[in-house]
Design a protein around this motif. Structure first.
Motif, PDB file in Angstrom:
ATOM      1  N   HIS A 189       0.806  -1.225   0.000  1.00 30.12           N
ATOM      2  CA  HIS A 189       0.000   0.000   0.000  1.00 30.12           C
ATOM      3  C   HIS A 189       0.837   1.273   0.000  1.00 30.12           C
ATOM      4  CE1 HIS A 189      -3.146  -2.749   2.084  1.00 30.12           C
ATOM      5  NE2 HIS A 189      -3.214  -2.860   0.781  1.00 30.12           N
ATOM      6  N   ASP A 190       2.121   1.177   0.375  1.00 32.10           N
ATOM      7  CA  ASP A 190       2.991   2.358   0.338  1.00 32.10           C
ATOM      8  C   ASP A 190       3.684   2.519  -1.010  1.00 32.10           C
ATOM      9  OD1 ASP A 190       4.765   0.268   0.445  1.00 32.10           O
ATOM     10  OD2 ASP A 190       5.769   0.890   2.292  1.00 32.10           O
ATOM     11  N   GLY A 191       3.315   1.654  -1.970  1.00 34.83           N
ATOM     12  CA  GLY A 191       3.863   1.759  -3.313  1.00 34.83           C
ATOM     13  C   GLY A 191       5.067   0.887  -3.586  1.00 34.83           C
ATOM     14  N   THR A 192       5.655   0.294  -2.561  1.00 29.12           N
ATOM     15  CA  THR A 192       6.810  -0.577  -2.775  1.00 29.12           C
ATOM     16  C   THR A 192       6.354  -1.887  -3.387  1.00 29.12           C
ATOM     17  OG1 THR A 192       6.641  -1.455  -0.525  1.00 29.12           O
ATOM     18  CG2 THR A 192       8.089   0.427  -0.860  1.00 29.12           C
ATOM     19  N   THR A 219     -11.095   2.367  10.231  1.00 31.95           N
ATOM     20  CA  THR A 219     -11.639   2.516   8.880  1.00 31.95           C
ATOM     21  C   THR A 219     -10.609   2.079   7.848  1.00 31.95           C
ATOM     22  OG1 THR A 219     -13.099   4.342   9.524  1.00 31.95           O
ATOM     23  CG2 THR A 219     -12.589   4.123   7.183  1.00 31.95           C
ATOM     24  N   LEU A 220     -11.077   1.290   6.865  1.00 36.76           N
ATOM     25  CA  LEU A 220     -10.256   0.865   5.736  1.00 36.76           C
ATOM     26  C   LEU A 220     -10.845   1.441   4.457  1.00 36.76           C
ATOM     27  CD1 LEU A 220      -9.821  -2.959   6.552  1.00 36.76           C
ATOM     28  CD2 LEU A 220      -8.441  -1.038   7.370  1.00 36.76           C
ATOM     29  N   GLY A 274      -0.057  -3.536   3.940  1.00 41.49           N
ATOM     30  CA  GLY A 274      -0.083  -4.862   3.359  1.00 41.49           C
ATOM     31  C   GLY A 274      -0.244  -4.806   1.866  1.00 41.49           C
ATOM     32  N   THR A 275      -0.697  -5.918   1.281  1.00 37.06           N
ATOM     33  CA  THR A 275      -0.913  -5.995  -0.172  1.00 37.06           C
ATOM     34  C   THR A 275      -2.379  -6.218  -0.509  1.00 37.06           C
ATOM     35  OG1 THR A 275      -0.567  -8.396  -0.170  1.00 37.06           O
ATOM     36  CG2 THR A 275       1.386  -7.007  -0.524  1.00 37.06           C
ATOM     37  N   GLY A 276      -3.259  -6.185   0.485  1.00 38.76           N
ATOM     38  CA  GLY A 276      -4.650  -6.554   0.294  1.00 38.76           C
ATOM     39  C   GLY A 276      -5.492  -5.525  -0.442  1.00 38.76           C
ATOM     40  N   PRO A 277      -6.764  -5.826  -0.639  1.00 37.78           N
ATOM     41  CA  PRO A 277      -7.654  -4.943  -1.403  1.00 37.78           C
ATOM     42  C   PRO A 277      -8.049  -3.671  -0.668  1.00 37.78           C
ATOM     43  CG  PRO A 277      -8.863  -6.820  -0.539  1.00 37.78           C
ATOM     44  CD  PRO A 277      -7.424  -7.090  -0.248  1.00 37.78           C
ATOM     45  N   PHE A 278      -7.718  -3.573   0.616  1.00 39.74           N
ATOM     46  CA  PHE A 278      -8.028  -2.371   1.390  1.00 39.74           C
ATOM     47  C   PHE A 278      -6.774  -1.824   2.053  1.00 39.74           C
ATOM     48  CE2 PHE A 278     -12.004  -4.702   1.187  1.00 39.74           C
ATOM     49  CZ  PHE A 278     -12.944  -3.696   0.930  1.00 39.74           C
ATOM     50  N   THR A 279      -6.736  -0.505   2.179  1.00 40.87           N
ATOM     51  CA  THR A 279      -5.642   0.164   2.882  1.00 40.87           C
ATOM     52  C   THR A 279      -6.147   0.697   4.221  1.00 40.87           C
ATOM     53  OG1 THR A 279      -6.110   2.348   1.949  1.00 40.87           O
ATOM     54  CG2 THR A 279      -4.651   0.911   0.690  1.00 40.87           C
ATOM     55  N   PHE A 280      -5.224   0.922   5.116  1.00 41.16           N
ATOM     56  CA  PHE A 280      -5.553   1.507   6.409  1.00 41.16           C
ATOM     57  C   PHE A 280      -5.830   2.990   6.238  1.00 41.16           C
ATOM     58  CE2 PHE A 280      -3.783   3.684  10.239  1.00 41.16           C
ATOM     59  CZ  PHE A 280      -4.775   3.305  11.140  1.00 41.16           C
ATOM     60  N   ALA A 281      -6.980   3.465   6.758  1.00 42.86           N
ATOM     61  CA  ALA A 281      -7.336   4.886   6.664  1.00 42.86           C
ATOM     62  C   ALA A 281      -7.177   5.587   8.004  1.00 42.86           C
ATOM     63  CB  ALA A 281      -8.771   5.038   6.157  1.00 42.86           C
TER      64      ALA A 281
END
Length: 490
Positions: free
Chosen positions: A96-99, A193-194, A177-184
């Motif tokens: 999620h950070d682009g790496t 909230t994701l 992570g690499t999942g379909p949702f990011t931490f908000a």
């Protein structure tokens, strides 16, 4: 007049817009707030209930039917000697950070989890690994000390999700992570909230925003559902209201099974519970059905050992510890124990708080007094799970197929009988299905006959949701609120 007609039409269009737009946000209720958001360094089920399959992914994953499915590894091979797994990784995956995600992240994760100073709560999952090697960016090999046909199953646990060295240190409060949702956001004491991750490698979710609200009080949970403050409560804490909710067309009640063996755990290290006769006396003092009816309003399946009744290898051993207060009194007399007073530590879930009061009354009938202490989840983890400062406690073990915890010499209830440890080692080396089944049955009987704990019931999954929501899991093969297939329908 023209101006008035235009504004009326505009107003009607404005009002019609939201009604026609697809709903893409959801609010879920949860009983417990996770102590942190790092599944690789925490034992609380509430962590995985937020992040599993949503924010973090492993090489493999559990499906809603309990099957092991590909995740970050799209396939894997096993060597002829059954010691080396070769995982073929997906391409185009980013954190999620682009790496970027590649085999180096897998090696980092597995080496970190099995390191001597690892904080992983399920370190035993990785104990059989002797070497992790990067073949190329999309290929990694994992060599084991002995054959382990359950290794892909172990890699599906939330404790085995893949993390990156760039973000691993801050996962507790800034999970990446690499999942379909990011931490908000995380407003402690209230919600997490994701948000949907635009760069997700797989099928994008239909939910754009997911909020997990923490509501531990059963009355408040019922009120939140009735008011529409939450859209779904996958593990609803007020089973006494399910009949009312089921009769309301706005809702649907979802009843399934879980991996949660709910037990009255006993500290086998401390006298007099180090005496099997005393543990047996405690077990025979418990009327399981009264606990199920009084604490769970009839939802739950009695168990006599630490194994899920829906598992094909399950053996019904409830008769070994059947309710028999006279036998309980006789066993205490045989053990020479009188005026027994035990500390009963209760975490927040309904099954523990309500069940604890019922069990305390049952124990009193055979002459065992209890001193009840209600603990918040963080306090329970620190005092009971880590500190082992307890006599009795009630907890539901929701990890899948986890009878092997009885082989851990540092585990909180302190069993680790050498014969049982050897049995688990043999199970780990065995890949034949019939032989594994026989070993599982032997293990179930051994801990039941040793009365390691008081086995109460298999936790039912009683959920409530808005009738327009589809895709929530009916059963819980692992502790998760997987949102990847959740959507609103008209």
């Amino acid at each position: 007049m023209t101006y008035r007609l235009w504004t009326t039409a505009a107003a009607l269009a404005f009002l019609a817009g939201p009604a026609l737009a697809a709903q893409d946000s959801i609010t879920l209720g949860m009983v417990l707030e996770p102590p942190n958001l790092d599944p690789t360094a925490g034992a609380a089920a509430a962590i995985d209930e937020v992040v599993y399959a949503n924010l973090f992914e492993g090489l493999t994953r559990f499906g809603p039917d309990g099957s092991v499915r590909p995740a970050l590894a799209e396939s894997w091979d096993l060597s002829e000697d059954q010691l080396t797994y070769t995982f073929h990784l997906r391409t185009g995956v980013t954190f999620h950070d682009g790496t970027g995600f590649d085999a180096e992240d897998v090696k980092f994760t597995l080496d970190r989890a099995r390191a001597e100073d690892s904080a992983n709560a399920q370190k035993a999952l990785f104990a059989g690994i002797t070497d992790v090697r990067v073949v190329d960016p999309q290929t990694v090999t994992v060599t084991l000390s002995a054959p382990d046909g359950a290794f892909p199953f172990k890699m599906a646990w939330g404790d085995a999700v893949i993390v990156a060295p760039e973000s691993a240190a801050d996962l507790a409060t800034k999970p990446v992570g690499t999942g379909p949702f990011t931490f908000a956001e995380w407003v402690q004491g209230d919600h997490v909230t994701l948000s949907a991750y635009e760069g997700y490698w797989g099928q994008p979710p239909e939910i754009a925003t997911a909020t997990f609200r923490f509501i531990s009080d059963p009355t408040a949970a019922f009120a939140a559902m009735m008011a529409g403050d939450v859209d779904a409560f996958p593990n609803f804490p007020a089973p006494e209201t399910l009949v009312q909710l089921e009769a309301d067309p706005r809702f649907k009640v979802i009843v399934g099974s879980t991996e949660g063996e709910t037990i009255l755990a006993m500290n086998n290290r401390l006298a007099p519970l180090d005496n099997p006769l005393v543990r047996e006396a405690v077990a025979h003092a418990i009327n399981r059905q009264d606990v199920i009816d009084g604490a769970m309003f009839g939802y739950g399946t009695p168990i006599g050992t630490h194994f899920a009744p829906h598992n094909p290898d399950y053996e019904d051993l409830t008769a070994l510890s059947a309710y028999d207060p006279d036998k309980s009194r006789a066993l205490l007399a045989e053990a020479g124990v009188t005026d027994l007073k035990l500390r009963l530590a209760l975490p927040p879930p309904t099954y523990a708080r309500r069940g604890g009061e019922i069990i305390a009354a049952q124990l009193a009938q055979v002459g065992i007094q209890t001193e009840i202490t209600n603990l918040e989840w963080a306090g329970w983890l620190e005092t009971v799970f880590k500190g082992r400062d307890f006599d009795l406690t009630i907890v539901s073990h929701t990890e899948p197929a986890d009878i092997n915890i009885y082989a851990r010499d540092d585990y909180y209830f302190g069993y680790a009988k050498p014969e049982f440890v050897a049995l688990m080692e043999e199970l780990g080396r065995t890949s034949n299905a019939e032989q594994r089944s026989a070993l599982n049955r032997t293990a179930q009987r051994m801990i039941a006959e040793d009365f390691v704990n008081g086995y109460l019931f298999q936790l039912a999954k009683t959920g409530v949701a808005n009738a327009r929501i589809e895709g929530l899991w009916e059963n819980a093969p692992t502790q998760a609120n997987d949102l990847t297939a959740v959507k609103w329908v008209e």
